[in-house]
Scaffold this motif. Structure first.
Motif, PDB file in Angstrom:
ATOM      1  N   LEU A 295       1.545  -2.400  -5.086  1.00  0.00           N
ATOM      2  CA  LEU A 295       2.368  -2.722  -3.920  1.00  0.00           C
ATOM      3  C   LEU A 295       3.417  -3.738  -4.344  1.00  0.00           C
ATOM      4  CD1 LEU A 295      -0.358  -3.135  -1.129  1.00  0.00           C
ATOM      5  CD2 LEU A 295       0.900  -1.070  -1.778  1.00  0.00           C
ATOM      6  N   PHE A 296       4.669  -3.521  -3.923  1.00  0.00           N
ATOM      7  CA  PHE A 296       5.767  -4.414  -4.296  1.00  0.00           C
ATOM      8  C   PHE A 296       6.431  -4.979  -3.044  1.00  0.00           C
ATOM      9  CE2 PHE A 296       5.237  -1.753  -7.995  1.00  0.00           C
ATOM     10  CZ  PHE A 296       5.431  -2.626  -9.061  1.00  0.00           C
ATOM     11  N   TRP A 297       6.783  -6.246  -3.103  1.00  0.00           N
ATOM     12  CA  TRP A 297       7.511  -6.928  -2.047  1.00  0.00           C
ATOM     13  C   TRP A 297       8.935  -7.202  -2.535  1.00  0.00           C
ATOM     14  CZ3 TRP A 297       2.402  -7.095  -2.636  1.00  0.00           C
ATOM     15  CH2 TRP A 297       1.578  -7.100  -1.505  1.00  0.00           C
ATOM     16  N   GLU A 298       9.888  -6.950  -1.672  1.00  0.00           N
ATOM     17  CA  GLU A 298      11.292  -7.189  -2.005  1.00  0.00           C
ATOM     18  C   GLU A 298      11.921  -8.163  -1.021  1.00  0.00           C
ATOM     19  OE1 GLU A 298      13.568  -3.622  -2.148  1.00  0.00           O
ATOM     20  OE2 GLU A 298      12.996  -3.127  -4.208  1.00  0.00           O
ATOM     21  N   LYS A 305       7.292  -9.919  -5.890  1.00  0.00           N
ATOM     22  CA  LYS A 305       5.897 -10.007  -6.321  1.00  0.00           C
ATOM     23  C   LYS A 305       5.254  -8.638  -6.274  1.00  0.00           C
ATOM     24  CE  LYS A 305       4.556 -11.632  -1.722  1.00  0.00           C
ATOM     25  NZ  LYS A 305       4.183 -12.817  -0.955  1.00  0.00           N
ATOM     26  N   VAL A 306       4.069  -8.554  -6.898  1.00  0.00           N
ATOM     27  CA  VAL A 306       3.361  -7.288  -6.999  1.00  0.00           C
ATOM     28  C   VAL A 306       1.866  -7.547  -6.845  1.00  0.00           C
ATOM     29  CG1 VAL A 306       3.200  -7.492  -9.517  1.00  0.00           C
ATOM     30  CG2 VAL A 306       2.976  -5.237  -8.452  1.00  0.00           C
ATOM     31  N   VAL A 335      -3.011  -6.504   3.490  1.00  0.00           N
ATOM     32  CA  VAL A 335      -1.762  -5.990   2.919  1.00  0.00           C
ATOM     33  C   VAL A 335      -0.549  -6.745   3.440  1.00  0.00           C
ATOM     34  CG1 VAL A 335      -0.223  -3.996   2.901  1.00  0.00           C
ATOM     35  CG2 VAL A 335      -2.638  -3.707   2.368  1.00  0.00           C
ATOM     36  N   VAL A 336      -0.567  -7.078   4.732  1.00  0.00           N
ATOM     37  CA  VAL A 336       0.522  -7.885   5.292  1.00  0.00           C
ATOM     38  C   VAL A 336       0.203  -9.350   5.005  1.00  0.00           C
ATOM     39  CG1 VAL A 336       1.797  -8.527   7.354  1.00  0.00           C
ATOM     40  CG2 VAL A 336       0.982  -6.182   7.070  1.00  0.00           C
ATOM     41  N   GLN A 347       5.499  -7.863   4.632  1.00  0.00           N
ATOM     42  CA  GLN A 347       4.919  -6.546   4.452  1.00  0.00           C
ATOM     43  C   GLN A 347       5.448  -5.948   3.159  1.00  0.00           C
ATOM     44  OE1 GLN A 347       4.730  -4.401   8.101  1.00  0.00           O
ATOM     45  NE2 GLN A 347       4.997  -2.439   7.087  1.00  0.00           N
ATOM     46  N   PRO A 348       4.613  -5.284   2.369  1.00  0.00           N
ATOM     47  CA  PRO A 348       5.113  -4.687   1.129  1.00  0.00           C
ATOM     48  C   PRO A 348       6.218  -3.680   1.414  1.00  0.00           C
ATOM     49  CG  PRO A 348       2.898  -3.897   1.649  1.00  0.00           C
ATOM     50  CD  PRO A 348       3.170  -5.037   2.571  1.00  0.00           C
ATOM     51  N   SER A 349       7.202  -3.645   0.546  1.00  0.00           N
ATOM     52  CA  SER A 349       8.352  -2.763   0.760  1.00  0.00           C
ATOM     53  C   SER A 349       8.024  -1.323   0.417  1.00  0.00           C
ATOM     54  CB  SER A 349       9.533  -3.245  -0.092  1.00  0.00           C
ATOM     55  OG  SER A 349       9.840  -4.597   0.207  1.00  0.00           O
ATOM     56  N   TYR A 350       7.204  -1.142  -0.593  1.00  0.00           N
ATOM     57  CA  TYR A 350       6.818   0.206  -1.005  1.00  0.00           C
ATOM     58  C   TYR A 350       5.650   0.112  -1.979  1.00  0.00           C
ATOM     59  CZ  TYR A 350       9.956  -1.244  -4.774  1.00  0.00           C
ATOM     60  OH  TYR A 350      10.581  -1.958  -5.763  1.00  0.00           O
TER      61      TYR A 350
END
Length: 694
Positions: A295-298, A305-306, A335-336, A347-350
Motif C-alpha cells: 500500500l502506498f500513500w501519496e 510511505k509504504v 489501513v486508514v 488513506q492509501p492512494s493505491y
C-alpha cells in the motif's frame, strides 16, 4: 432494518448441512479424547494417555507417584506444519493450597466421569506447594495412542447450558484505545463463596496487543503460500525501532523495511526506493488489495510511505511520524492511518500487486513450513455453542487478570473436546485436566501410562472436580498467574503484559503447559477458525449500535468514506440470467447480474440468499468470513433485517474500518438497487458468508 417492501422470495428453503469434521489430532489432556473427533479437524491421530473404559469408584483415592521434579522443558517452536504422529502433551498442575491440592503434574484422559470424592488427606492439611513438572522430563512420560482416537464416537456437549458464567458479561465495560479499562476490584469466588483468585493478581489497566486487532489467518485460508511467508516474516519484526536508512535486522527505515522482508523471502529484489517498489508490480485499487500487496500513500503527487497489507483491513509498516519517539517503530494499524502531526486520516492512494512477479527462495519456503496456524480446523455447532457458554467468563477473567481469553478458550476447546469429555462434563466441569482436588472434591479416572519404552501400565489419577465452568476457568487463570512451586514466574511469558500478543502467549505455553511441539500451532489454528481474539477486548457491542444504516437509494447519498472507495460502475440493469433461474428483481437475481456485468460468474442455482455460503462451498467457490470488495455477502436468515426464512444476499461495494457498503436488490422494490452500510459487528460475524465469483 425498516423496509418499505419485504423481500419476496419464490424459491424453496434449503437446509444448511452442518459438516461434522473429524479431528483426530488431540492434545493429551482430554478427559475423553474420542469425543473431539466431531468437533475439530486435522489429518493425524494422537493421544497422550489412554484411559480404560471403566472408572474406578470409591472413597479412597490412590494416585501415581509424582515423577521427576526437574525443571520443565523450555518452549519449542514448531519446525514444520506437519503434525507429528506421536507427542507427549502434559498439563502441569497448580500449586496446592488449602482449598486445592495437586497430586501429580500429569494429565490423564478418560471416557467416563467418576463420582466426586472427598479428598481430605490431600487438600485440607496441605500448607506447601506441590512441585509441578511436565512428564517430558521423566522416564515415564505418557505417550500418544493414535488407534484410540481414530475409533472415536460422536458426542455433543451435554453441559453447555449448565455454566454459571453466562451472566457475567455485564461486568465488563467497553473502552476505547484512549481510555484505560476500569477493572472491578475484589477476588473471584466460587459458588461456595471461597476465593479462587486473589485481588492481588488483578491488573488495573489493559495491555494492548501489538497485533492491534489482527488475527493470524489459517494457512489454508490464504490464496497462496507467498502470502503466508510475507505475513509471518513481517510479524517477526513487530516493535523494532525506526532508524533512518536502517536495513535491519534490529531497526528499519520505512522503505527499507519492505525491501528487507521481500529480499529475505524471494529470489528477486523489489527495489530499495519507493519509486522502484511502485514500478516493480502492478497498480491496483486499494479495495482489491490482498495480503502481501503493498500500500502506498501519496501527497502532492509524491509517494510518502509504504506498508504491507496483511488483510483484515490492517497494514504493517514503519511509522516515522509518531508523536513519541518510542512509537516510531514497526507497527500494525488500520489501513486508514491517522497522521499524528496533521491530525488527519490518511488513506492509501493505491496498492501494488508484487507477489505475482516473485518466487520464494529456500528461506521463504522454510518460513511457510513454520507458519504458526497450519491446521485446517472447520467451524462446527458443538464448538460454537461451547464458546458461547464460556466466552464471556473467559473475557472477564482475561481482562481482569492479565491473560488472553482467546488462548484460554482455545485451550479449553482442545483439552476438553469442546466440553464433551467425561471430565469436563457435569458434575466435574474440569476443562483443563488439572489433577488433584478442589475444595476437597476430586474425580478418579483409570488411565494407561507409557513407561517411556512403549510399555503401558494402569494407574489411577485424581482430577479436580468443580461446581461450574467458571470455577475451572478461574483455577486455570490462577495457575498461570501464580506459577508452580518454587517458580511463581513459570508461566510469566503467557501473561498479556509480558507476551504482548496471543501468538507469543501460545508459544510460551509450548514446552511448559504441554510438550507437544505443535501445541501453539493447534491453539493458533483454533483461535483463527473461531475468531477468538474478539474475546481479548472489552465487549464493545454493548451500548454500541449494531443495526445497519438507513437504506440509501442514490449513489450521491452514500457517505464519503465509502463512496470514495467504490471502484465499480453502477449496475447497468441488464438481465444476464437467460435461464430465468432467479426471479427478476429478487436479491439473488441482482447479485447474479452484478457479477455478470463485471465479467464474473456464479452458479445459476445457488438457492435462497441465505444459502449462498453453504451452496457456494459445496460447488467449489471460495467462501470466506473476510469482508472483500467484489464478493457476494450472504446473510443468514433473520440477520440485518433479512427474511427469517430465506435470508438475503448482496454485493460488497466497499470495505471501511467500521463497516462495509453493500448494494442490493428488492429491498426498496424489485426494480430499485439500493445501498446500506453494514457495521463490522455484523460484517465480521458468523452470521454472514462471503462468496467469491469465478
Amino acid at each position: 432494518m425498516t423496509r418499505r417492501n419485504s423481500l419476496r422470495f419464490k424459491q424453496s428453503i434449503a437446509v444448511f448441512s452442518a459438516v461434522a469434521v473429524v479431528f483426530t489430532q488431540s492434545a493429551p489432556a482430554f478427559a475423553n479424547v474420542e469425543n473431539l473427533a466431531n468437533t475439530l479437524n486435522t489429518s493425524t491421530a494422537e493421544q497422550s494417555e489412554t484411559p480404560n473404559s471403566e472408572v474406578e469408584q470409591g472413597t479412597e483415592v490412590p494416585v501415581e507417584e509424582p515423577g521427576d521434579e526437574s525443571t520443565p522443558a523450555e518452549p519449542t517452536e514448531p519446525s514444520t506444519p506437519d503434525l507429528p504422529e506421536e507427542s507427549s502433551d502434559e498439563v502441569p498442575t497448580e500449586p496446592s493450597e488449602s482449598e486445592s491440592s495437586t497430586e501429580s503434574s500429569e494429565t490423564s484422559t478418560s471416557t467416563q466421569p467418576e463420582e466426586t470424592t472427598d479428598s481430605t488427606e490431600t487438600d485440607s492439611t496441605s500448607t506447601t506447594d506441590s512441585s509441578t513438572t511436565t512428564d517430558s522430563t521423566t522416564s515415564s512420560s505418557s505417550s500418544t495412542n493414535s488407534s484410540s482416537s481414530s475409533s472415536s464416537n460422536s458426542t455433543s456437549s451435554s453441559s453447555t447450558n449448565q455454566s454459571t458464567g453466562s451472566n457475567t458479561s455485564g461486568d465488563t465495560k467497553p473502552s476505547t484505545s484512549n481510555e484505560p479499562v476500569t477493572i472491578p476490584s475484589g477476588p473471584v469466588v466460587n459458588s461456595d463463596g471461597n476465593a479462587i483468585l486473589d485481588s492481588s493478581l488483578q491488573v488495573d489497566s489493559l495491555t494492548d496487543s501489538d497485533l492491534n486487532g489482527y488475527e493470524l489467518p489459517l494457512l489454508g485460508s490464504l490464496n497462496n503460500t507467498k502470502m503466508a511467508a510475507v505475513i509471518a516474516e513481517s510479524l517477526k519484526q513487530l516493535n523494532k525501532p525506526y532508524e533512518k536508512d536502517a536495513k535491519g535486522p534490529d531497526s528499519f527505515d520505512n522503505v527499507l523495511f519492505i525491501d528487507s522482508i521481500y529480499s529475505e523471502l524471494f529470489t528477486t529484489s523489489i527495489g530499495k526506493t519507493l519509486e522502484e517498489q511502485v514500478e516493480f508490480g502492478t497498480k491496483i485499487a486499494t479495495a482489491t488489495a490482498k495480503p502481501g500487496d503493498l500500500l502506498f500513500w501519496e501527497k502532492d503527487g509524491k509517494v510518502t510511505k509504504v506498508g504491507i497489507y496483511l488483510g483484515q483491513q490492517k497494514v504493517i509498516y514503519v511509522d516515522t511520524q509518531a508523536k513519541k519517539k518510542e512509537d516510531n517503530k514497526v507497527k500494525i494499524e488500520a489501513v486508514v492511518i491517522k497522521n499524528e502531526k496533521t491530525k488527519k486520516d490518511e488513506q492509501p492512494s493505491y496498492a501494488v500487486d508484487v507477489l505475482k512477479h516473485l518466487k520464494l527462495n529456500d528461506y521463504g519456503e522454510k518460513v511457510v513450513k513454520t507458519y504458526a496456524a497450519t491446521l485446517d480446523f472447520q467451524k462446527n455447532p458443538t464448538t460454537e455453542n461451547f464458546i458461547e457458554v464460556i466466552g464471556e467468563d473467559a473475557r472477564k477473567l482475561g481482562l481482569e487478570y492479565d491473560v488472553f481469553a482467546s488462548v484460554m478458550i482455545a485451550q479449553a476447546i482442545l483439552e476438553s473436546g469442546s466440553g464433551s469429555s467425561g471430565l469436563s462434563s457435569a458434575p466435574h466441569y474440569n476443562l483443563f485436566g488439572i489433577k488433584g482436588s478442589f475444595n476437597g472434591q476430586s474425580a478418579v479416572f483409570t488411565t494407561n501410562e507409557d513407561d517411556g519404552k512403549g510399555n503401558l501400565y494402569e494407574i489411577k489419577s485424581a482430577f479436580r472436580s468443580y461446581s461450574s465452568y467458571r470455577d475451572s476457568l478461574s483455577d486455570y487463570v490462577k495457575l498461570l498467574r501464580q506459577g508452580i512451586s518454587g517458580n511463581s514466574d513459570f508461566y510469566k511469558g503467557v501473561w498479556r503484559s509480558e507476551s504482548k500478543n496471543y501468538l507469543q502467549a501460545t508459544a510460551a505455553l509450548t514446552g511448559k503447559y504441554a510438550t507437544d511441539t505443535q501445541y501453539s500451532n493447534k491453539l493458533n489454528s483454533i483461535i483463527a477458525a473461531y475468531n477468538l481474539t474478539r474475546f481479548d477486548e472489552p465487549d464493545k457491542s454493548k451500548g454500541v449500535k449494531t443495526q445497519t444504516s438507513m437504506i440509501i437509494e442514490a449513489r450521491d447519498q452514500i457517505p464519503n468514506a465509502y463512496r470514495e472507495q467504490m471502484i465499480y460502475p453502477d449496475f447497468d440493469g441488464v438481465n444476464y440470467n437467460a435461464s430465468g433461474s432467479y426471479p427478476i428483481g429478487q436479491c439473488t437475481w441482482y447479485v447474479y447480474n452484478r457479477f455478470a456485468q463485471l465479467g464474473k460468474t456464479v452458479d445459476e442455482y445457488m438457492g435462497n440468499g441465505g444459502e449462498w455460503g453453504a451452496k457456494g462451498a459445496a460447488l467449489g467457490y471460495e467462501v470466506t468470513d473476510e469482508p472483500t470488495v467484489g464478493y457476494a455477502i450472504s446473510f443468514h436468515p433473520g440477520v440485518a433485517g433479512s427474511s427469517s426464512v430465506y435470508g438475503h444476499v448482496a454485493f460488497v461495494e466497499a470495505v471501511g474500518t467500521d463497516g462495509i457498503l453493500v448494494s442490493e436488490g428488492n429491498v426498496v422494490s424489485p426494480d430499485v438497487v439500493s445501498y446500506r452500510v453494514i457495521p463490522m459487528s455484523i460484517a465480521k460475524s458468523d452470521l454472514v458468508d462471503y462468496i467469491a465469483p469465478k
